[in-house]
Every structure is written in C-alpha cells, then in structure tokens.
Design a protein around this motif. Structure first.
Motif, PDB file in Angstrom:
ATOM      1  N   TRP A 608       0.820  -1.212   0.000  1.00  0.00           N
ATOM      2  CA  TRP A 608       0.000   0.000   0.000  1.00  0.00           C
ATOM      3  C   TRP A 608       0.852   1.260   0.000  1.00  0.00           C
ATOM      4  O   TRP A 608       0.387   2.320  -0.464  1.00  0.00           O
ATOM      5  N   VAL A 611       1.355   1.891  -3.525  1.00  0.00           N
ATOM      6  CA  VAL A 611       0.137   2.493  -4.071  1.00  0.00           C
ATOM      7  C   VAL A 611       0.056   3.972  -3.688  1.00  0.00           C
ATOM      8  O   VAL A 611      -0.350   4.819  -4.494  1.00  0.00           O
ATOM      9  N   VAL A 615      -0.427   7.243  -6.068  1.00  0.00           N
ATOM     10  CA  VAL A 615      -1.460   8.270  -5.866  1.00  0.00           C
ATOM     11  C   VAL A 615      -0.829   9.659  -5.763  1.00  0.00           C
ATOM     12  O   VAL A 615      -1.359  10.638  -6.302  1.00  0.00           O
ATOM     13  N   ALA A 657       4.397  -3.685  -9.731  1.00  0.00           N
ATOM     14  CA  ALA A 657       3.330  -4.670  -9.879  1.00  0.00           C
ATOM     15  C   ALA A 657       3.901  -6.063 -10.129  1.00  0.00           C
ATOM     16  O   ALA A 657       3.418  -7.063  -9.578  1.00  0.00           O
ATOM     17  N   ARG A 667      -4.469  -6.832  -3.514  1.00  0.00           N
ATOM     18  CA  ARG A 667      -4.992  -5.623  -4.144  1.00  0.00           C
ATOM     19  C   ARG A 667      -3.929  -4.596  -4.491  1.00  0.00           C
ATOM     20  O   ARG A 667      -4.063  -3.905  -5.506  1.00  0.00           O
ATOM     21  N   PRO A 668      -2.885  -4.416  -3.671  1.00  0.00           N
ATOM     22  CA  PRO A 668      -1.847  -3.460  -4.094  1.00  0.00           C
ATOM     23  C   PRO A 668      -1.253  -3.795  -5.457  1.00  0.00           C
ATOM     24  O   PRO A 668      -0.977  -2.891  -6.253  1.00  0.00           O
ATOM     25  N   LEU A 670      -2.807  -5.215  -7.964  1.00  0.00           N
ATOM     26  CA  LEU A 670      -3.772  -4.812  -8.983  1.00  0.00           C
ATOM     27  C   LEU A 670      -3.764  -3.292  -9.165  1.00  0.00           C
ATOM     28  O   LEU A 670      -3.852  -2.789 -10.298  1.00  0.00           O
ATOM     29  N   ALA A 671      -3.666  -2.570  -8.060  1.00  0.00           N
ATOM     30  CA  ALA A 671      -3.631  -1.106  -8.157  1.00  0.00           C
ATOM     31  C   ALA A 671      -2.397  -0.634  -8.914  1.00  0.00           C
ATOM     32  O   ALA A 671      -2.473   0.302  -9.727  1.00  0.00           O
ATOM     33  N   MET A 672      -1.270  -1.266  -8.676  1.00  0.00           N
ATOM     34  CA  MET A 672      -0.051  -0.863  -9.385  1.00  0.00           C
ATOM     35  C   MET A 672      -0.129  -1.219 -10.863  1.00  0.00           C
ATOM     36  O   MET A 672       0.399  -0.492 -11.718  1.00  0.00           O
ATOM     37  N   ALA A 674      -2.877  -1.195 -12.622  1.00  0.00           N
ATOM     38  CA  ALA A 674      -3.730  -0.156 -13.189  1.00  0.00           C
ATOM     39  C   ALA A 674      -2.970   1.162 -13.338  1.00  0.00           C
ATOM     40  O   ALA A 674      -3.099   1.859 -14.359  1.00  0.00           O
ATOM     41  N   ALA A 675      -2.172   1.501 -12.328  1.00  0.00           N
ATOM     42  CA  ALA A 675      -1.404   2.749 -12.406  1.00  0.00           C
ATOM     43  C   ALA A 675      -0.392   2.697 -13.530  1.00  0.00           C
ATOM     44  O   ALA A 675      -0.177   3.695 -14.247  1.00  0.00           O
ATOM     45  N   VAL A 732      -7.415  -6.732 -12.950  1.00  0.00           N
ATOM     46  CA  VAL A 732      -7.199  -5.353 -13.410  1.00  0.00           C
ATOM     47  C   VAL A 732      -6.955  -5.321 -14.904  1.00  0.00           C
ATOM     48  O   VAL A 732      -7.510  -4.495 -15.639  1.00  0.00           O
TER      49      VAL A 732
END
Length: 924
Positions: A608, A611, A615, A657, A667-668, A670-672, A674-675, A732
């Motif tokens: 996170w 992530v 952000v 990622a 989830r981190p 997946l967020a990376m 997407a980023a 993602v």
C-alpha cells in the motif's frame, strides 16, 4: 393559600397510603410466618401448587411468583431451594454488603421433595390477576418510593418556608433564624445516620431508590447550603473566606457521605461544591484559593467515585474543574499562570493516582485492553488549556507557549503511565497538530484556495520559541509513541496502533509546518535532511515494533502506521530537496522500494505504500500536467520533461506490480498494474498533444487528428492489456482491457462521428489524395478496431467483440462515404456545400458494394454482427434509392441506380439460397 392546600392534600394522601400499607404488611407477615414455620419444621403440604395458595389472600397469591421473600429475608425459589435474600438500597451496596448477606440464615430442609412451597403463578395469568398485580405495583410505588421522595422534598422546603415565615412575621432575628435552619439541617443528617446505624433496610424489593437515610441526608445538606449562603450573601454575618470554607466542607462532606447514601447524594454534593465559588463574592479574588479548593473537591470526588466505581460522578467532577479553569483563563484580567498549571497538573495527578490507581493495584483482567471514558474529559480541557496558552496572542507573546507544551507532554506522560488513559494521547496529539497547523501562513499554501488575501496572518504566532517547542514536542511524541507501541504490540494491537499513529502524525505535521513557515518551499536542504532522518527513524522503528509482535514480524497495524509515516516523510523529503520535475520522477521511482522490500518482509503495508506513491504522482500530474511548469517545458517533440515525468512512473509502477505479484500479491498489485497502464497511456497521449500543439499542452481545442491518435492509443492499450493478461492473469488487466475498448467506442461515436466530423466542422481533410485526415481518423481506427475484435473473440465476452466489430464496420463505412465526398468536393467537405447527381448515385453504388463486402466477411468469419450490419446497410441503400434517388436522379443515372440495386438484391438472394441449400444437405 396555594401551598396550604397542597400541604393538606399531601398529608391526607400520605395518611391513607400509610394506613393501607400497614394493614397489608401485617397481613403478609402473618401469612408468611406460617409458611416459614412449615419450612423450618420440615412438614409437607398436601398439594405442590394448589395447596400452597390455601389460606393466602389474593394479593399474596399474585405477588408470590416466581420468588417470594419471607419475613426474615429467606426466599423459597421455584425449584424448592431456600436462599437468604437481603434487599438493600443502592446506597448500601458496597464491599461490606456481601458480608452482611453471607451472615443471613438459610432454610435447608432434609429432603428436596418437601420443598415445594412456592406459590407459583399460572403460566397464563388471567386478566383479573394481572389487574390486581398492576394495582399492587402502583400502590407499592406510592407507598414506598413516592412517599419518601415527596417527604424529603417537603422537609427541605419546610426548612426554607420556616425561615421565610420567621422573616415575614418578624418573630426571630436573622441570627436566630439561621441558627434554627442550621440545627434543622444537622438534625436531618443526624437522624439519617441514626436510622442507618440501627440497621434500617429497604423492606420492599424494588424500592432501593427510596432509601430514607439518603433522602434525609440530602435534605439536610440542601438546608445547610442555603443557610451558609444566606449568612454570607444576604446578611453578611460571615466573610467570604469563612463562607467559602464552610460551603466547601459541606460539599466535600456530602460527597464523602455518598459512600453510604448513594450516587444521588454525591451528585448533590458535587453540584454544591462546584457552585460554591460563584456564590461567594470577594473584592480580591485569589486564584490559588479557588484552584486548591477545586483540587480538594476533585480528589474527594475521585476517591468516592473510585471506591464505588461511579464513572459519571468522576466525569462530572472533571467537567466542573475544567469549566472553572477555562472561565478563569477567559475572564480573569491578569491570569496567574502558575495557578493554571497547578490545577491542570493536579487534575492529571488525581486521574493517574486516585481514579485509575485501583486498576493497577488490583490487576483486573482486561484493564490494559480497554480505555477509561471519563479520561476523555480531562484530556479535552487540558488540551484546550494548552491550545489557549499556545495560540492566544496574549499568552503566546508572553512566552506561555512553553507552559502549553508542558501540559501536552504531561498528557502523554500520564497516558504512558496509565494505559487506560489512552484518550489523553489523542487529546494531546490533536492539540499539537492544530497548534502547528495554525502557524502556517495562508499565503504559503495558496491564498486563492483559502479565499484570503496575501497579507492574511496565520492563526497562531510563530517565532524561535515556537520552532524549538515544535522540535521538542515532535521528539516527545515520537519516543513515547514508538516505545508504547512496542510495549503493547504483542498483547493489545489496537492500543499499539493508536500509539504508533500518534508517534508519527505530530512529528510529520510539525516538520511540515516549520518548513512552510520558516523554510523555502521551493527547495530547502536544511529541512530535507531532517525529513530523511525522520524517514529512516520511522522505518527502523517499524522494524523494532514488528520484532515485539506475536508472532514476530507479522506487520500489524502499529507497524503499518510506522512504515506509512516513513513513506510520508520520504514524500516530504523529495519535495524539500528537489524541484518540480525531479520530484515527480523520483517519487514515481520510489514506488519500487517498498515493492522490493517485500522480498524480505511480508508486511501488508509495503504494497500500500507503493500504491500511495502512485497516488502522490497522480496528484502531482493532475496539479501540473506539464511536470515542470508551462514556462519551463521544452518545445522539442518527445524528448522533453513529459517523457520522464510520465514514462518513468509508468515503468516503475509496472516493475512494482511485477514484484508484488511474486511476493505479497493482493490488491496493491492490482492497483499498481492499473497505475502502470494509466501512466503508459498518459505518456503517449501527452507526447502526442505536445507535438501537435507546438510544445504547448494546456491550451487549444482537440482536433480530429489528435483525437484519432488518442483513439488508436486506447485501442492499442486494450490489445496490450489483453496480451499481458493472457500471460499473467489479472482482474485489473481483464477489466482494464474491456474499459479501454468501451472508452474507444464512446470516443468514436461522439468525437469521430458527431463533434469533430468534417461534414459538420468543415475542417480541412488535407491535400494528399489517400494519406489524409480521413485515413488517420477513420480508416486506421477501423482497421485497429477490426483487428482487436478478431483478437479478443475467444478471450473476452461476446458482446465486447461484437461491439468492436460493429465500430470497425461503421468506421469503414464512414471512411468510404467521406472519401467519395472528398473526391467530388475536394479538401473541404462540409455538408452544406450540396450534392451532385453523380455523387448521389456513387453513394448508392458504394453502400451496396460495402453491404456485399460485409456480408461476405460475416459469412467467412462466421460473424452474425457483420451479417446484420450488411443487412442494415443494404436496407439503407434500398430506402435511399426508392426515396431519394428516384426524385433527385434523372436519365441514365436513375436507371443505373435501380438496375444496380436489383442486381445486388437478386445476387444476395441467390447467395442465401445456395447457402441454405448447402446447410440442409450437410445436415442430412
């Protein structure tokens, strides 16, 4: 006259009630005496239930279920077991009550079969029995509770009315009247104590609130308060000091007496004690006398509340002390700072050593896990006092901010000493954060956003003392927070997390506030070095806390707060040490560090933190898309700050990622992913816009050529995401690829076909015959959409592939139609330039050819969508020929239009007949 009528009515009512109660009690005593004799003799009754009701009145039958108390306190239960029951009021419930109850007699018959003596109520009560029970309850309430309450109030009012009568009649002088009132108050208190010591018990269950000694003591205290106040405030017989001391003694004595008389009396005493300073006027008020008195009252209240565990009393005492402190600071012309510090520290001492001391002595189970809610009150008022000393210009200019810092440190110290006083660290942390947010000049953080002028002043003063106090407070919170977090990491994770959070937040806020107030917000290495040091301390502290966990290195909430603080400190360090461009690039690259750390530690917070870095970069590019500012952005295509500003974060997020997928995943990761995909698209899009607008990306409307490039990028991104998802499955990537295709279809439908359509905008299509704007905006996207539809046929939902195929067909139709228009009209093809006959005929022929081509492709690719599109297009051509061409065309063109249409339709019919015949033959 009115009071006389009330008195007469009250006397009559009380006489009636007491008479009925005496008769009822006598009857119950006789009948229960018989039952007690039977129990003690061991005799059995003829029937278990019916015989038990014989010889008893109807009231006793109803009232005796399911537990019937006997005259000596013995209770015969439904199961036949006789137990002693001593019903005492709440006022007498204390440590010695159990010993009294244990000394009661117990009936123990020889055989259990002989103990069926309970008058058991029926399972379904009749309406008559329920009505009798309700009447009995009302009568009991009137006789046992209301009579006592009204009597106590009547005694108190009687004392006041006696004084009033003597004043009006002039019978006695003021001194005699006050003496008589004082004697009456003392007599009531003495009588209450006599009744209590002679063994008074509440005779009826449920009437504990009508404990007569408590009511008499309260009435006596009320009369004594009024007597002393009248002696001082009305007649001036005694001076302020004497009145103050007497009222204080009465209040404290009433509080102490509540140990044997209940919480209500403690409330009366506390209210009287807290109101006393406002009742006694003085020409030269002494703050030390006030605060020493409040400390004594607070200590007495705390001891009483602790002994009986009365949290409400303790909270009320803290409220009274805090309110007097704030009122003194607000209203006093010349505040005695030492007195304010004394009462604040005395409050903390009472909390730590009196109120919370018993928990540490007894070692109760779970005492260290919860928190003490009355501690919220002193935390609030002392934190408010500290804020006043630090923020108010009158105090801050005199250097009183140091004393405010002492109070905040004392709050933290008491919270460390008494774990149940956890609210104190919250109060201290919130106060410290608000104080140092208040010193930031509004212009530093954007006066326009705050709707203030550039000359607006900060809420709190900032000077060298504020700077030094901030550093000291930051160190106090840091040390205390991490030490306590490690202390509770293994046994109380929530408490450890709270301490770790307040070990991180105030130092970060103080550092940020000092930087924005005293430093250079563009670049200041003097603050970047402390931020770097703070980042390392937080990271090491998180590891130190993790080693104390059970099991070790689990990475619980406290560790997450510590590592999160390290991430925020690193963010501050980059902003302090580097300019805008390098900050964005390095911040994006910093996402790699927590991802790499997951190779050695499986802390959930690490992913996170990565992530969070993504952000933060997204926030920076949203605030300044040019990375370095529009005036510093080079006009050189591709090789400018946009390439590293967007490209480096895209690569770093992709690597993070990839690393997270091989360690913690979740989830981190997946967020990376997407980023990474988002910044890759932004990189290409921003470079395209920069190149097409001459190095300027923040002005100018979007053109069709630019929009075409964006569409191609989105379609290409969809294909890339599908390919990556095939090799490394990810939700993602799966949903991201679908989102890219849907966005592309939306852009095409809105921008290409409507908003930026050259037919409607009359935009130049270029001078080159083939490789022109129509080729870029319609043919290339048609090819890309068609290729993507083929690629995802067996990899994505059917509706998605069908949508892409339809978009490809529409783009191809639009390209062919607009190319014919350009062939006849030239570079500008606006709709309002008119239509020629040959151009009109050409459209009909072209649409028929395209319809046939789509039909052929649909059959070859087994695509129903293409076949339906073909049918729709040919239907449009038929309508055009019969409605438009018939009226607009003349001569041979009209004939050729109909001949061509007929030939095509007959050919399509023959084609479908052969196709169906072959299908039927294959089915056989």
């Amino acid at each position: 006259m009115f009071f006389s009528l009330i008195a007469i009515a009250a006397v009559i009512a009380l006489f009636v009630i007491v008479s009925r109660q005496q008769n009822r009690i006598a009857l119950v005593e006789r009948e229960l005496g018989v039952l007690r004799g039977l129990v003690q003799s061991g005799a059995s009754l003829p029937a278990p239930k019916a015989a038990a009701h014989q010889g008893l009145s109807e009231e006793v039958k109803v009232a005796a279920s399911p537990v019937a108390p006997l005259a000596d306190g013995t209770t015969i239960t439904e199961e036949g077991v006789a137990t002693p029951e001593v019903v005492e009021s709440e006022a007498e419930a204390g440590p010695w009550t159990k010993a009294q109850a244990a000394g009661g007699r117990s009936a123990e018959p020889s055989e259990p079969a002989q103990l069926q003596l309970v008058a058991e109520a029926p399972a379904a009560e009749t309406p008559t029995a329920a009505k009798v029970a309700r009447q009995t309850d009302v009568e009991t309430a009137l006789g046992t509770r209301w009579a006592v309450w009204v009597g106590g109030i009547a005694l108190a009012l009687g004392g006041l009315f006696l004084i009033r009568y003597t004043i009006e009649a002039g019978i006695f002088g003021p001194g005699v009247r006050l003496t008589m009132a004082g004697i009456l108050g003392l007599a009531l208190i003495g009588g209450a104590e006599f009744i209590r010591r002679t063994g008074f018990k509440v005779p009826v269950q449920g009437a504990a609130g009508a404990y007569i000694p408590s009511i008499l003591t309260a009435a006596g205290a009320f009369i004594l308060f009024g007597t002393v106040y009248a002696a001082h405030g009305i007649y001036g017989f005694i001076g302020p000091a004497t009145a103050f001391a007497l009222l204080g003694v009465i209040g404290v004595g009433t509080i102490v007496a509540s140990l044997v008389h209940g919480l209500a009396l403690a409330g009366i005493g506390l209210v009287g004690a807290m109101v006393t300073p406002s009742l006694v006027a003085s020409q030269a008020p002494n703050p030390w006398a006030l605060f020493v008195y409040l400390a004594i009252v607070l200590a007495a209240s705390a001891a009483t509340a602790r002994f009986r565990d009365w949290k409400a009393l303790m909270a009320a005492a803290f409220v009274g002390t805090g309110v007097w402190t704030i009122l003194y600071m607000v209203d006093a012309p010349d505040v005695n700072l030492a007195a304010v510090l004394f009462i604040s520290l005395a409050t903390l001492a009472v909390l730590a050593f009196v109120w919370l001391g018993l928990f540490m002595v007894t070692g109760r189970e779970g005492a260290a896990r919860g928190f003490d809610w009355p501690s919220i009150v002193p935390g609030f008022f002392i934190a408010l006092t500290a804020m006043g000393l630090s923020v108010d210009p009158a105090f801050a200019s005199a250097g009183d901010a140091l004393h405010g810092a002492v109070l905040l440190a004392a709050l933290v110290g008491v919270a460390l000493y008494r774990p149940r006083a956890l609210p104190l660290v919250f109060a201290a942390g919130i106060a410290a954060v608000l104080i140092y947010l208040g010193i930031i000049p509004p212009a530093t953080i954007g006066a326009d956003a705050l709707d203030v002028g550039l000359d607006a002043q900060p809420l709190a003063s900032s000077d060298a003392l504020t700077f030094r106090i901030g550093i000291a407070l930051g160190l106090v919170f840091l040390a205390a927070g991490f030490w306590a977090a490690r202390r509770f990491a293994a046994t109380a994770s929530t408490r450890a997390a709270c301490w770790a959070a307040w070990g991180v937040i105030p130092p970060l806020v103080v550092l940020t506030a000092l930087w924005l107030t005293f430093g250079d917000i563009d670049r200041d290495l003097g603050y970047a070095l402390p931020a770097l040091l703070l980042m390392l301390v937080f990271a090491v502290g998180g590891e130190w806390i993790a080693r104390a966990e059970q099991p070790p290195l689990a990475g619980g909430p406290a560790v997450s707060f510590a590592l999160g603080g390290a991430g925020v400190a690193g963010l501050l360090m980059l902003h302090m040490a580097f300019g805008s461009g390098w900050t964005t690039v390095l911040l994006g690259a910093a996402a790699i560090l927590p991802a790499l750390a997951t190779r050695w530690r499986s802390y959930p917070a690490l992913g996170w933190i990565a992530v969070g870095a993504a952000v933060a970069v997204l926030g920076r590019v949203a605030f300044d898309p040019t990375i370095v500012g529009a005036e510093f952005l080079s006009r050189t295509p591709v090789f400018n700050w946009l390439l590293p500003g967007y490209g480096v974060p895209a690569l770093a997020f992709g690597f993070a990622a990839w690393q997270l997928a091989r360690t913690t995943s979740g989830r981190p990761r997946l967020a990376m992913e997407a980023a990474s995909a988002l910044f890759a698209l932004l990189t290409i899009a921003m470079l395209v816009r920069h190149a097409m607008h001459g190095g300027v990306i923040d002005i100018g409307a979007v053109t069709l050529a630019e929009q075409a490039i964006y569409t191609l990028i989105a379609l290409g991104a969809g294909a890339i995401l599908v390919a990556i998802d095939m090799r490394s499955p990810s939700s993602v990537l799966r949903y991201g690829s679908i989102a890219a295709g849907v966005i592309s279809a939306g852009l095409i439908a809105i921008q290409h076909f409507v908003v930026l359509n050259p037919l409607l905008t009359d935009e130049s299509t270029g001078t080159i015959p083939v490789f022109n704007l129509l080729f870029l905006a319609y043919l290339l996207p048609a090819i890309a959409a068609g290729a993507l539809a083929l690629y995802v046929r067996d990899k994505r939902p059917r509706w998605y592939a069908a949508m892409l195929a339809l978009i490809a067909a529409l783009l191809a139709f639009a390209y062919a139609t607009l190319s014919v228009r350009r062939l006849f009209k030239g570079e500008f093809i606006a709709l309002w330039s008119g239509l020629g006959q040959l151009e009109t005929y050409t459209y009909s022929a072209l649409w028929l050819v395209i319809g046939v081509a789509l039909l052929t492709a649909g059959v070859w690719l087994k695509s129903q969508v293409l076949r339906i599109a073909s049918a729709v297009l040919i239907a449009v051509a038929v309508v055009k020929v019969f409605l438009f061409d018939m009226s607009e065309l003349e001569g041979v063109l009209r004939a050729l239009s109909f001949i061509g249409l007929g030939a095509v339709l007959i050919g399509i019919g023959l084609f479908y007949q052969r196709l169906l015949t072959r299908a039927a033959r294959d089915a056989k």
